[in-house]
Design an enzyme around this catalytic site. Sequence first.
Site, PDB file in Angstrom:
ATOM      1  N   TYR A 109     -45.196  10.443  23.490  1.00  0.00           N
ATOM      2  CA  TYR A 109     -44.816  10.885  22.147  1.00  0.00           C
ATOM      3  C   TYR A 109     -43.912   9.850  21.475  1.00  0.00           C
ATOM      4  O   TYR A 109     -44.125   9.459  20.328  1.00  0.00           O
ATOM      5  CB  TYR A 109     -44.115  12.236  22.219  1.00  0.00           C
ATOM      6  N   VAL A 142     -35.911  18.834  13.078  1.00  0.00           N
ATOM      7  CA  VAL A 142     -36.074  19.535  11.809  1.00  0.00           C
ATOM      8  C   VAL A 142     -36.362  21.015  12.086  1.00  0.00           C
ATOM      9  O   VAL A 142     -37.082  21.348  13.034  1.00  0.00           O
ATOM     10  CB  VAL A 142     -37.213  18.914  10.975  1.00  0.00           C
ATOM     11  N   ALA A 143     -35.801  21.864  11.276  1.00  0.00           N
ATOM     12  CA  ALA A 143     -35.965  23.317  11.458  1.00  0.00           C
ATOM     13  C   ALA A 143     -37.316  23.774  10.927  1.00  0.00           C
ATOM     14  O   ALA A 143     -37.426  24.326   9.828  1.00  0.00           O
ATOM     15  CB  ALA A 143     -34.833  24.060  10.755  1.00  0.00           C
ATOM     16  N   THR A 144     -38.354  23.525  11.709  1.00  0.00           N
ATOM     17  CA  THR A 144     -39.698  24.010  11.390  1.00  0.00           C
ATOM     18  C   THR A 144     -40.252  24.699  12.637  1.00  0.00           C
ATOM     19  O   THR A 144     -39.556  24.833  13.653  1.00  0.00           O
ATOM     20  CB  THR A 144     -40.636  22.848  10.989  1.00  0.00           C
TER      21      THR A 144
END
Length: 214
Positions: A109, A142-144
């Site tokens: 990744y 990130v807040a997803t």
Amino acid sequence: MPGTGVQVVAADLATEAGVEAVAEIAAGRPLSMLVNNAGVAHYMPLADLPPRKARELMHVKVTAPTLLTRAALPGMLERGAGTIVNVAGMLAFSGPAPAAPAPGQRAVYTGTLAYTVAMTQTLHAELADTGVRVHVVCPGIVATEFHEVQGMDLSALPRMTAADVVTATLAGIRLGETVIAPGVEDYGLLHRVFDADLAAFGGQSPELAGRYRP
């Protein structure tokens, strides 16, 4: 605006057919902006990463954005305008970090993100004076739903909002930044990384380095 329409396309970018379907649209429409933001992670040690998941990860994070960018570019170059935004992440710079819960267990990744940064920087130079701009966005966490769908609960960690990432991206485009780092206050840190990369690249010689000589 009059004449503006929306086309919704369901495509699995982990497959050749999915990439080809979207690439056909990117090549045939007068796109003003292309955002490559497909994501899949499969965080785990490389020795444990099933080949199927490794292929999926490489296809979504490397093959798809490369081929979609390739499809959109000719039209943008012909029109002399267009913006390409690739989404990577700050893990792209974490390669030298020691094995630990944060940077560890995600070699493939992290490698795909580093590829995206290097490809964008190189393409930026290639497209100089064409009117086509290319940027790469490197947020932190990130807040997803990105981690939640993989069964990872990161709610206890500080996370940036998706809206802030978008705000930073648009601002970075206006500022002319090739590498946009929404959470890095001191942009000089990135410049020092890039300068060190160029110094190492320029410091090579056809002669064997002394430390490698018998």
